[in-house]
Scaffold this active site. Sequence first.
Site, PDB file in Angstrom:
ATOM      1  N   TYR A  75     -23.884 -15.561  15.330  1.00 44.83           N
ATOM      2  CA  TYR A  75     -24.423 -15.020  14.154  1.00 44.83           C
ATOM      3  C   TYR A  75     -25.769 -14.819  14.217  1.00 44.83           C
ATOM      4  O   TYR A  75     -26.464 -13.859  14.037  1.00 44.83           O
ATOM      5  CB  TYR A  75     -24.239 -15.933  13.146  1.00 44.83           C
ATOM      6  CG  TYR A  75     -24.982 -15.493  11.753  1.00 44.83           C
ATOM      7  CD1 TYR A  75     -25.032 -14.232  11.062  1.00 44.83           C
ATOM      8  CD2 TYR A  75     -26.098 -16.587  11.347  1.00 44.83           C
ATOM      9  CE1 TYR A  75     -25.762 -14.189  10.048  1.00 44.83           C
ATOM     10  CE2 TYR A  75     -26.941 -16.284  10.281  1.00 44.83           C
ATOM     11  CZ  TYR A  75     -26.742 -14.983   9.789  1.00 44.83           C
ATOM     12  OH  TYR A  75     -27.575 -14.933   8.610  1.00 44.83           O
TER      13      TYR A  75
ATOM     14  N   ASP B 282     -17.506   1.636   4.473  1.00 43.33           N
ATOM     15  CA  ASP B 282     -17.556   0.912   5.409  1.00 43.33           C
ATOM     16  C   ASP B 282     -18.502   1.635   6.557  1.00 43.33           C
ATOM     17  O   ASP B 282     -18.279   2.904   6.801  1.00 43.33           O
ATOM     18  CB  ASP B 282     -16.123   0.531   6.150  1.00 43.33           C
ATOM     19  CG  ASP B 282     -16.286  -0.744   7.126  1.00 43.33           C
ATOM     20  OD1 ASP B 282     -16.957  -0.498   7.881  1.00 43.33           O
ATOM     21  OD2 ASP B 282     -15.654  -1.597   6.748  1.00 43.33           O
TER      22      ASP B 282
ATOM     23  N   LYS C   6     -27.974 -11.103  14.711  1.00 39.52           N
ATOM     24  CA  LYS C   6     -29.387 -10.708  13.702  1.00 39.52           C
ATOM     25  C   LYS C   6     -30.573 -10.312  14.775  1.00 39.52           C
ATOM     26  O   LYS C   6     -31.310  -9.530  14.613  1.00 39.52           O
ATOM     27  CB  LYS C   6     -29.818 -11.950  13.016  1.00 39.52           C
ATOM     28  CG  LYS C   6     -28.790 -12.133  11.828  1.00 39.52           C
ATOM     29  CD  LYS C   6     -28.736 -11.291  10.892  1.00 39.52           C
ATOM     30  CE  LYS C   6     -28.320 -11.415   9.691  1.00 39.52           C
ATOM     31  NZ  LYS C   6     -28.578 -10.384   8.463  1.00 39.52           N
TER      32      LYS C   6
ATOM     33  N   SER D 174     -32.666 -13.327   9.542  1.00 39.42           N
ATOM     34  CA  SER D 174     -32.327 -14.951   9.236  1.00 39.42           C
ATOM     35  C   SER D 174     -33.153 -15.672  10.272  1.00 39.42           C
ATOM     36  O   SER D 174     -33.366 -15.409  11.323  1.00 39.42           O
ATOM     37  CB  SER D 174     -30.819 -15.290   9.869  1.00 39.42           C
ATOM     38  OG  SER D 174     -30.416 -16.246   9.599  1.00 39.42           O
TER      39      SER D 174
END
Length: 326
Positions: A140, A50, A144, A116
Amino acid sequence: MKILVVGGAGYIGSHMVKFLMQQACNITVLDNLSTGHADAVPAALLHKGDLADVDSLDALFTQHQFDAVMHFASFSLVGESITDPARYYRNNVSNTQNLLDTMINHGVYQFIFSSSAAIFGEPEYLPIDEEHPKNPLNPYGRSKWMVEQMLEDYDRAYGLKSISLRYFNAAGADSDGSLGERHNPETHLIPLLLQVAAGQRDNVTIFGHDYQTVDGTCIRDYIHVHDLCVAHWRALNFLQMHKQSEQFNLGNGSGFSVQQVVDACRTISGIEISTTYGNKRVGDPISLIADSKKAKRLLTWQPKYTSLHEIIAHAWCWHQQQLEHK
């Protein structure tokens, strides 16, 4: 080349790993398997770990001496990002910073970032080019955009060179049917429709059918996952050659309506896929179409699979293989 692919057991990451292996690269996959699948990549390449574990990350970089890093490890559910933003800022931003800091500590200065189209928000004009205003509508998209801004700062301060690739709607599957799109929960239109065709769900809800479009459904730009992999490879070559950070929008350059996607899935599968209509979702733009001229010019990149039917045919092939193996 020794390349670390973070999130390499996920949808796009696993396709990228297969592509890089075909280029004879030396690959290590780092994935915590929270959304990825161990069977999507060769077991010998997979390191379960991770990005939150800085000591483990440091040990991995000490062991392998990577030339470059590709990042596919972001959480990407818009709705979840709204209800649990802390999870998105922690993983998408803080954990990415852990990775960047480790790269710098080990002298690795080439980074390809899976960004994105969500960074743009409601389009002010179409098609959307790289200079379009950035006004993300949800955590979200903001996460980004934060990473892209962080990358600019890390370039100026530390010389870390990066390329951010802003996808529009990733779709399709490996043409031989060995890899495909499997999320839990699934939120993407094409696999949802094909799950109905495969008998795995009853129907799909279409959100809104009174948009100002030809058939009343919203329009999206679907880009085949293979074409995304080629773009990543070209981006890495560009980075090696020019030592220059860049950002590129990646899309087909043409939009398909939700109803067109439904019709194409019905045609390809030969099954009358059941759909129902729901209310429009807040923040869903009428149309999202990419301007990919910059990528075509600087990366000499050209999408190969531009036909909606071909994109869906590859996805359906994968779904059928999954049914055969059950």
